[in-house]
Design a protein around this motif. Sequence first.
Motif, PDB file in Angstrom:
ATOM      1  N   THR A   1      -3.799  -9.035  -6.796  1.00 48.79           N
ATOM      2  CA  THR A   1      -4.989  -9.839  -6.657  1.00 48.79           C
ATOM      3  C   THR A   1      -6.367  -9.204  -6.586  1.00 48.79           C
ATOM      4  N   ASP A   2      -7.416  -9.479  -7.103  1.00 53.87           N
ATOM      5  CA  ASP A   2      -8.610  -8.880  -6.954  1.00 53.87           C
ATOM      6  C   ASP A   2      -9.061  -8.625  -5.199  1.00 53.87           C
ATOM      7  N   ASP A   3      -9.470  -7.437  -4.817  1.00 51.52           N
ATOM      8  CA  ASP A   3      -9.644  -7.212  -3.682  1.00 51.52           C
ATOM      9  C   ASP A   3     -11.043  -7.421  -3.339  1.00 51.52           C
ATOM     10  N   ASP A   4     -11.320  -8.582  -2.602  1.00 47.99           N
ATOM     11  CA  ASP A   4     -12.850  -8.843  -2.312  1.00 47.99           C
ATOM     12  C   ASP A   4     -13.649  -7.938  -1.449  1.00 47.99           C
ATOM     13  N   SER A   5     -12.962  -7.025  -0.671  1.00 47.17           N
ATOM     14  CA  SER A   5     -13.544  -6.011  -0.015  1.00 47.17           C
ATOM     15  C   SER A   5     -14.037  -4.830  -0.455  1.00 47.17           C
ATOM     16  N   THR A   6     -13.581  -4.672  -1.754  1.00 46.51           N
ATOM     17  CA  THR A   6     -13.908  -3.596  -2.607  1.00 46.51           C
ATOM     18  C   THR A   6     -14.476  -3.995  -3.920  1.00 46.51           C
ATOM     19  N   SER A   7     -15.405  -3.325  -4.598  1.00 47.36           N
ATOM     20  CA  SER A   7     -15.673  -3.646  -5.968  1.00 47.36           C
ATOM     21  C   SER A   7     -14.658  -3.085  -6.788  1.00 47.36           C
ATOM     22  N   GLY A   8     -13.854  -4.061  -7.835  1.00 46.63           N
ATOM     23  CA  GLY A   8     -13.118  -3.239  -8.542  1.00 46.63           C
ATOM     24  C   GLY A   8     -11.611  -3.040  -8.114  1.00 46.63           C
ATOM     25  N   GLY A   9     -11.146  -3.200  -6.813  1.00 44.58           N
ATOM     26  CA  GLY A   9     -10.098  -2.790  -6.312  1.00 44.58           C
ATOM     27  C   GLY A   9      -9.216  -4.009  -6.508  1.00 44.58           C
ATOM     28  N   ILE A  10      -7.873  -3.660  -6.237  1.00 46.87           N
ATOM     29  CA  ILE A  10      -6.698  -4.580  -6.310  1.00 46.87           C
ATOM     30  C   ILE A  10      -5.973  -4.512  -5.080  1.00 46.87           C
ATOM     31  N   LEU A  11      -5.692  -5.859  -4.497  1.00 51.18           N
ATOM     32  CA  LEU A  11      -4.900  -5.869  -3.286  1.00 51.18           C
ATOM     33  C   LEU A  11      -3.515  -6.300  -3.741  1.00 51.18           C
ATOM     34  N   MET A  12      -2.475  -5.410  -3.191  1.00 48.45           N
ATOM     35  CA  MET A  12      -1.122  -5.625  -3.793  1.00 48.45           C
ATOM     36  C   MET A  12      -0.265  -6.125  -2.608  1.00 48.45           C
ATOM     37  N   THR A  13       0.742  -6.977  -2.759  1.00 50.96           N
ATOM     38  CA  THR A  13       1.547  -7.439  -1.811  1.00 50.96           C
ATOM     39  C   THR A  13       3.125  -7.156  -2.140  1.00 50.96           C
ATOM     40  N   ILE A  14       3.829  -6.323  -1.895  1.00 51.29           N
ATOM     41  CA  ILE A  14       5.121  -6.217  -2.157  1.00 51.29           C
ATOM     42  C   ILE A  14       6.216  -6.516  -1.261  1.00 51.29           C
ATOM     43  N   THR A  15       7.084  -7.151  -1.527  1.00 45.70           N
ATOM     44  CA  THR A  15       8.090  -7.535  -0.723  1.00 45.70           C
ATOM     45  C   THR A  15       9.743  -6.918  -1.423  1.00 45.70           C
ATOM     46  N   GLY A  16      10.572  -6.702  -0.755  1.00 44.59           N
ATOM     47  CA  GLY A  16      11.984  -6.080  -1.107  1.00 44.59           C
ATOM     48  C   GLY A  16      13.045  -5.795  -0.112  1.00 44.59           C
ATOM     49  N   GLN A  17      13.679  -4.820  -0.747  1.00 45.31           N
ATOM     50  CA  GLN A  17      14.923  -4.679   0.210  1.00 45.31           C
ATOM     51  C   GLN A  17      15.398  -3.088   0.275  1.00 45.31           C
ATOM     52  N   ILE A  18      15.920  -2.698   1.125  1.00 43.22           N
ATOM     53  CA  ILE A  18      16.366  -1.342   1.369  1.00 43.22           C
ATOM     54  C   ILE A  18      17.837  -1.416   1.588  1.00 43.22           C
TER      55      ILE A  18
END
Length: 107
Positions: free
Chosen positions: A82-99
């Motif tokens: 999603t757009d990261d509101d805390s920085t201009s032009g930044g992206i906030l990425m959330t990853i879930t997964g398994q090891i």
Amino acid sequence: ENPDNTNYFRQIELLAKESGASIFSMNMEQSPIKGTELSAEGEKSINYSLTANGSFENVTSFLSKIESMRRGTIFVTSLMATDDDSTSGGILMTITGQIPYYVVTRQ
């Protein structure tokens, strides 16, 4: 031998730094403690989630590095950007997964 979560945390933090991304949070299930009786021999996995931000180039580079980690495979099962509101032009990425790891019982 049981997996060491600390090692994975360090590897992921280094990959973020190399990519120019910043990690906000990182959570990982605890792996079984060495010597603890495990329910069964075979393939197991540890679930994890992390949230990072940066430019598009930073976060895509970080994701690419996670997917091609040399030591141990890490599967990405879900990705949200999603757009990261805390920085201009930044992206906030959330990853879930398994090891994944494999349990071998010794007799």
